[in-house]
Design an enzyme around this catalytic site. Structure first.
Site, PDB file in Angstrom:
ATOM      1  N   ILE A  97      27.831  55.136  54.360  1.00  0.00           N
ATOM      2  CA  ILE A  97      27.745  54.533  55.693  1.00  0.00           C
ATOM      3  C   ILE A  97      28.332  55.452  56.760  1.00  0.00           C
ATOM      4  CG2 ILE A  97      27.800  52.254  54.686  1.00  0.00           C
ATOM      5  CD1 ILE A  97      30.631  51.902  55.690  1.00  0.00           C
ATOM      6  N   GLU A  98      29.182  56.380  56.355  1.00  0.00           N
ATOM      7  CA  GLU A  98      29.762  57.304  57.327  1.00  0.00           C
ATOM      8  C   GLU A  98      28.767  58.387  57.738  1.00  0.00           C
ATOM      9  OE1 GLU A  98      32.524  57.537  58.983  1.00  0.00           O
ATOM     10  OE2 GLU A  98      33.708  55.911  58.133  1.00  0.00           O
ATOM     11  N   SER A  99      28.067  58.958  56.766  1.00  0.00           N
ATOM     12  CA  SER A  99      27.254  60.152  57.043  1.00  0.00           C
ATOM     13  C   SER A  99      25.878  60.139  56.397  1.00  0.00           C
ATOM     14  CB  SER A  99      28.002  61.394  56.542  1.00  0.00           C
ATOM     15  OG  SER A  99      28.186  61.309  55.130  1.00  0.00           O
ATOM     16  N   TYR A 201      31.534  47.136  60.058  1.00  0.00           N
ATOM     17  CA  TYR A 201      31.784  48.231  59.119  1.00  0.00           C
ATOM     18  C   TYR A 201      31.872  47.742  57.668  1.00  0.00           C
ATOM     19  CZ  TYR A 201      33.706  52.727  57.551  1.00  0.00           C
ATOM     20  OH  TYR A 201      33.912  53.936  56.925  1.00  0.00           O
TER      21      TYR A 201
END
Length: 370
Positions: A97-99, A201
């Site tokens: 989910i970050e990158s 998130y």
């Protein structure tokens, strides 16, 4: 052993749940049931927000297929380091989910790499960040840093959901949300008080956990065009340019960059003076022995044009006078007055006329360069 058990359990669960697909029309019930079967330490509760993000992943099959193919390469790296720090293996889904598992991903605010470290936070956890090296994009170094950070966050909050939220918005914002909620320490209880991005998130993280484990049941397979070769890592103590490797060894420059994203300028700096700092080079396994046997030739190839072309010292060129005029000293003159008249400095007057002091006499001829 634990990883083998996980794979076996995923297979059994997938098979038993697959039979439900033909009869179940309640997607919420299906998602919830599958999440409950995952052998995770971190809570994976389901709600409609989580369900909406699962649907987004499933509807964007091309991107999800690309992430799955990258996972085959990066997840074993994550698992080894998560195990080293005794952290839950499911934290490997945070970089999804970050990158989207893109090691050279950059955010508009300056975060970079698989784990999206800001420069200051990365350096705080030991990552080197400068013009030639950005270890935020090094899969191994960045994962080490992320594990240290996450371990500290979990120690602070005593809850993995809050630690994950703090990873996104910072521990200060989570503490403010706890205070505004009246001291509650459950993510879903402080949900309304968190920054808007952080509210989504954890649901996105849970959705990523679902999709990465059950993508095949939704007819999504890894994108084979993004597969990585088998690799090995070497320690490099001398400056090296990627073009030296590509041209001498016949490796694709794109492959070298793909496997070594922490060197954004295609240069491994080395530490020529002290030889204390060692950098890593990741290569396809088939090329490792070749590098070891031909290291000297590789480092010498085009060295003068590729890596030895930086000037360490330069001699300043002094401006040469175009012409000069002669001035005859009059009564009442001094060097300062004359210098001001001709827009020069006293020091220049003394240099041009080889004067050892500021004393001048009437009738003395002074050269003034223009």
């Amino acid at each position: 052993m634990k990883k083998i058990l996980y794979i076996f359990l995923f297979t059994c669960v997938s098979c038993s749940l697959y039979a439900q697909d033909s009869t179940s029309t309640n997607l919420d019930s299906l998602y919830k049931g599958r999440l409950q079967y995952l052998p995770f330490q971190i809570e994976m509760p389901y709600n409609q927000v989580v369900g909406s993000y699962i649907d987004r992943y499933l509807n964007n099959k091309q991107q999800t297929a690309r992430i799955l193919s990258r996972a085959d390469y990066y997840f074993p790296i994550f698992w080894d380091i998560l195990g080293k720090y005794d952290l839950p293996y499911e934290l490997c889904y945070l970089p999804v989910i970050e990158s989207a598992l893109n090691p050279i991903a950059h955010s508009p605010v300056g975060a970079a790499g698989l784990w999206q470290f800001m420069p200051a936070t990365g350096m705080l956890y030991g990552l080197e960040v400068n013009s030639l090296v950005d270890e935020r994009m090094d899969p191994i170094a960045a994962t080490e840093a992320a594990c240290k950070f996450l371990k500290n966050l979990n120690a602070d909050f005593g809850d993995w959901n809050l630690a994950i939220a703090a990873y996104n918005c910072g521990p200060g914002n989570v503490r403010k949300a706890i205070a505004r909620s009246g001291g509650k320490t459950d993510f879903w209880s402080i949900y309304p008080y968190l920054p808007r991005e952080t509210r989504s998130y954890l649901p996105i993280f849970i959705a990523a956990c679902y999709v990465m484990n059950y993508a095949d049941l939704h007819d999504i397979c890894p994108d084979t065009t993004w597969m990585y070769p088998a690799t090995d890592t070497l320690v490099i103590k001398r400056r090296l340019h990627f073009n030296q490797l590509a041209e001498v060894m016949g490796i694709s420059l794109d492959t070298i960059r793909k496997l070594n994203p922490q060197y954004p300028k295609d240069i491994i700096p080395g530490d020529i003076l002290s030889n204390e700092k060692a950098y890593t080079l990741c290569l396809p396994t088939d090329f490792v022995i070749s590098y070891i046997e031909n290291a000297d030739s590789i480092h010498l190839y085009k060295a003068d044009s590729l890596i030895n072309n930086r000037r360490s010292e330069i001699e300043l060129l002094h401006k040469q006078p175009i012409g000069s005029t002669t001035y005859t000293v009059k009564s009442g003159d001094n060097l300062g007055k004359i210098a001001k008249k001709y827009h020069v400095t006293v020091k220049q007057l003394k240099t041009w006329n080889k004067l050892k002091s500021d004393n001048i006499r009437i009738g003395q001829k002074l050269k003034i360069c223009r």
